[in-house]
Design a protein around this motif. Structure first.
Motif, PDB file in Angstrom:
ATOM      1  N   GLY A   1      -5.188  10.968  11.716  1.00 59.33           N
ATOM      2  CA  GLY A   1      -5.840   9.905  10.933  1.00 59.33           C
ATOM      3  C   GLY A   1      -4.849   8.893  10.393  1.00 59.33           C
ATOM      4  N   LEU A   2      -3.567   9.246  10.382  1.00 57.74           N
ATOM      5  CA  LEU A   2      -2.574   8.291   9.868  1.00 57.74           C
ATOM      6  C   LEU A   2      -2.482   7.087  10.811  1.00 57.74           C
ATOM      7  CD1 LEU A   2      -0.477   7.616   7.730  1.00 57.74           C
ATOM      8  CD2 LEU A   2       1.213   8.896   9.027  1.00 57.74           C
ATOM      9  N   GLY A   3      -2.558   7.351  12.109  1.00 56.66           N
ATOM     10  CA  GLY A   3      -2.518   6.264  13.099  1.00 56.66           C
ATOM     11  C   GLY A   3      -3.652   5.282  12.876  1.00 56.66           C
ATOM     12  N   LYS A   4      -4.827   5.835  12.591  1.00 51.86           N
ATOM     13  CA  LYS A   4      -6.017   5.009  12.350  1.00 51.86           C
ATOM     14  C   LYS A   4      -5.815   4.109  11.128  1.00 51.86           C
ATOM     15  CE  LYS A   4     -10.970   5.882  12.649  1.00 51.86           C
ATOM     16  NZ  LYS A   4     -12.014   6.895  12.446  1.00 51.86           N
ATOM     17  N   LEU A   5      -5.260   4.712  10.081  1.00 51.24           N
ATOM     18  CA  LEU A   5      -5.012   3.949   8.850  1.00 51.24           C
ATOM     19  C   LEU A   5      -3.970   2.857   9.099  1.00 51.24           C
ATOM     20  CD1 LEU A   5      -5.384   3.500   5.809  1.00 51.24           C
ATOM     21  CD2 LEU A   5      -3.709   5.281   5.396  1.00 51.24           C
ATOM     22  N   LEU A   6      -2.910   3.192   9.831  1.00 55.94           N
ATOM     23  CA  LEU A   6      -1.869   2.195  10.120  1.00 55.94           C
ATOM     24  C   LEU A   6      -2.432   1.058  10.977  1.00 55.94           C
ATOM     25  CD1 LEU A   6       1.193   4.572  10.707  1.00 55.94           C
ATOM     26  CD2 LEU A   6       0.773   3.123   8.713  1.00 55.94           C
ATOM     27  N   ASN A   7      -3.366   1.381  11.884  1.00 49.46           N
ATOM     28  CA  ASN A   7      -4.025   0.323  12.676  1.00 49.46           C
ATOM     29  C   ASN A   7      -4.885  -0.573  11.800  1.00 49.46           C
ATOM     30  OD1 ASN A   7      -2.887   1.040  15.082  1.00 49.46           O
ATOM     31  ND2 ASN A   7      -4.577   2.384  15.705  1.00 49.46           N
TER      32      ASN A   7
ATOM     33  N   VAL B   1       0.845  -1.190   0.000  1.00 50.02           N
ATOM     34  CA  VAL B   1       0.000   0.000   0.000  1.00 50.02           C
ATOM     35  C   VAL B   1       0.888   1.251   0.000  1.00 50.02           C
ATOM     36  CG1 VAL B   1      -0.299  -0.179   2.533  1.00 50.02           C
ATOM     37  CG2 VAL B   1      -1.856   1.238   1.224  1.00 50.02           C
ATOM     38  N   ILE B   2       0.485   2.227  -0.824  1.00 55.36           N
ATOM     39  CA  ILE B   2       1.125   3.549  -0.809  1.00 55.36           C
ATOM     40  C   ILE B   2       0.167   4.485  -0.077  1.00 55.36           C
ATOM     41  CG2 ILE B   2       1.732   5.557  -2.247  1.00 55.36           C
ATOM     42  CD1 ILE B   2       2.684   3.578  -4.400  1.00 55.36           C
ATOM     43  N   ILE B   3       0.697   5.247   0.882  1.00 52.76           N
ATOM     44  CA  ILE B   3      -0.141   6.169   1.649  1.00 52.76           C
ATOM     45  C   ILE B   3       0.271   7.606   1.317  1.00 52.76           C
ATOM     46  CG2 ILE B   3      -0.869   6.880   3.965  1.00 52.76           C
ATOM     47  CD1 ILE B   3       0.023   4.046   4.922  1.00 52.76           C
ATOM     48  N   PRO B   4      -0.560   8.322   0.549  1.00 54.12           N
ATOM     49  CA  PRO B   4      -0.237   9.729   0.276  1.00 54.12           C
ATOM     50  C   PRO B   4      -0.540  10.576   1.516  1.00 54.12           C
ATOM     51  CG  PRO B   4      -1.846   8.853  -1.311  1.00 54.12           C
ATOM     52  CD  PRO B   4      -1.784   7.913  -0.156  1.00 54.12           C
ATOM     53  N   ILE B   5       0.374  11.495   1.852  1.00 51.71           N
ATOM     54  CA  ILE B   5       0.190  12.384   3.005  1.00 51.71           C
ATOM     55  C   ILE B   5       0.413  13.815   2.537  1.00 51.71           C
ATOM     56  CG2 ILE B   5       1.091  13.029   5.286  1.00 51.71           C
ATOM     57  CD1 ILE B   5       2.060  10.173   5.573  1.00 51.71           C
ATOM     58  N   GLN B   6      -0.610  14.641   2.762  1.00 57.38           N
ATOM     59  CA  GLN B   6      -0.544  16.032   2.351  1.00 57.38           C
ATOM     60  C   GLN B   6       0.374  16.807   3.297  1.00 57.38           C
ATOM     61  OE1 GLN B   6      -4.493  17.390   2.508  1.00 57.38           O
ATOM     62  NE2 GLN B   6      -4.138  19.250   1.339  1.00 57.38           N
ATOM     63  N   CYS B   7       1.195  17.684   2.740  1.00 62.33           N
ATOM     64  CA  CYS B   7       2.096  18.484   3.585  1.00 62.33           C
ATOM     65  C   CYS B   7       1.339  19.652   4.211  1.00 62.33           C
ATOM     66  CB  CYS B   7       3.271  19.009   2.753  1.00 62.33           C
ATOM     67  SG  CYS B   7       4.339  17.688   2.185  1.00 62.33           S
ATOM     68  N   GLU B   8       0.351  19.318   5.035  1.00 60.83           N
ATOM     69  CA  GLU B   8      -0.440  20.356   5.688  1.00 60.83           C
ATOM     70  C   GLU B   8      -0.673  20.017   7.151  1.00 60.83           C
ATOM     71  OE1 GLU B   8      -3.824  21.597   3.407  1.00 60.83           O
ATOM     72  OE2 GLU B   8      -2.509  22.323   1.802  1.00 60.83           O
ATOM     73  N   TYR B   9      -1.290  20.942   7.863  1.00 56.43           N
ATOM     74  CA  TYR B   9      -1.373  20.874   9.321  1.00 56.43           C
ATOM     75  C   TYR B   9      -1.941  19.549   9.854  1.00 56.43           C
ATOM     76  CZ  TYR B   9      -2.394  22.170  14.114  1.00 56.43           C
ATOM     77  OH  TYR B   9      -2.457  22.188  15.472  1.00 56.43           O
ATOM     78  N   PHE B  10      -3.030  19.064   9.253  1.00 55.23           N
ATOM     79  CA  PHE B  10      -3.676  17.862   9.794  1.00 55.23           C
ATOM     80  C   PHE B  10      -3.132  16.574   9.181  1.00 55.23           C
ATOM     81  CE2 PHE B  10      -7.075  21.068  10.583  1.00 55.23           C
ATOM     82  CZ  PHE B  10      -7.049  20.982  11.972  1.00 55.23           C
TER      83      PHE B  10
END
Length: 255
Positions: free
Chosen positions: A157-163, A144-153
């Protein structure tokens, strides 16, 4: 033998579809045979590669329902070496329809795993949720590739996705790997962008792709013409970034 990669994040607007379209096109230009599966009811990956979504009769909905074989739902796209299984708004109903089916998390896996012999890469553009559609995509994928926006938030939610990924690894798909975290929408002029990059690299070091996708007007324009950034403006920063990502993935997989 091909590799199936889901592009997932339950947050909307992080660049999942942009990444799906342009990574597929970049891999295609680098002479890899690619299949893109649109598993998002918004069907933006399909329209972004020139498919008339309203005219789609057989697509990812039928594949998940097992009313059509995957082969019957494959279309050619405007991008060289890239095929697509498009989505249609009907896909919204699949979550409800699959709920009481036995082995409902494995519907996509059963329908597409034999296609690995026909393609170098199969990319799945996931919906912005952690529902049954995304679960099917993660269960069917090798990575899986997880795109992460370079912004404040960004990290929220990344923790939730990793879980979710951990529980998929435990229950449905022990082979699932994280191909990498992809930083998107980077603006070098913003201190915040730089802070997010530092934060993500510090927490996840090896897991983060070296390629960072920069904010780019041309990237935003390309889908309205039904084209990838490679077809639309190959000299743009967006095209350079996605070609670099494609090369990084090819090298990582020893192709």
């Amino acid at each position: 033998m091909g590799k199936i990669i889901a592009i997932a994040n339950q947050k909307g607007g992080v660049g999942k579809t942009t990444t799906s379209i342009n990574l597929a096109a970049s891999l295609g230009v680098l002479e890899k045979k690619v299949l893109l599966i649109d598993a998002d009811p918004q069907a933006n990956a399909s329209s972004g590669l020139g498919i008339d979504v309203d005219a789609v009769v057989n697509g990812s909905y039928q594949v998940l329902e097992h009313t059509c074989s995957a082969e019957e739902c494959i279309f050619k796209t405007t991008a060289p070496n890239v095929d697509i299984i498009p989505a249609h708004i009907d896909l919204v109903a699949i979550e409800i329809e699959l709920v009481d089916k036995p082995e409902r998390e494995y519907m996509l896996k059963k329908a597409i795993s034999h296609l690995k012999s026909a393609y170098d890469y199969i990319l799945i553009d996931c919906a912005p949720s952690l529902g049954l559609l995304t679960l099917n995509a993660l269960t069917a994928s090798d990575a899986v590739i997880i795109p992460i926006q370079c912004e404040y938030f960004a990290l929220e939610g990344l923790g939730k996705l990793l879980n979710t990924i951990k529980s998929v690894q435990k229950i449905h798909n022990p082979e699932l790997d994280i191909e990498g975290l992809l930083l998107t929408m980077y603006d070098a002029r913003l201190r915040l962008s730089n802070q997010v990059v530092e934060e993500v690299q510090k927490h996840f070091n090896e897991m983060v792709f070296q390629t960072i996708i920069q904010r780019n007007v041309r990237l935003g324009e390309a889908p309205s013409y039904g084209e990838s950034i490679i077809n639309y403006d190959v000299s743009s920063k967006g095209a350079t970034n996605y070609l670099s990502l494609a090369k990084e993935i090819i090298n990582k997989n020893g192709d």
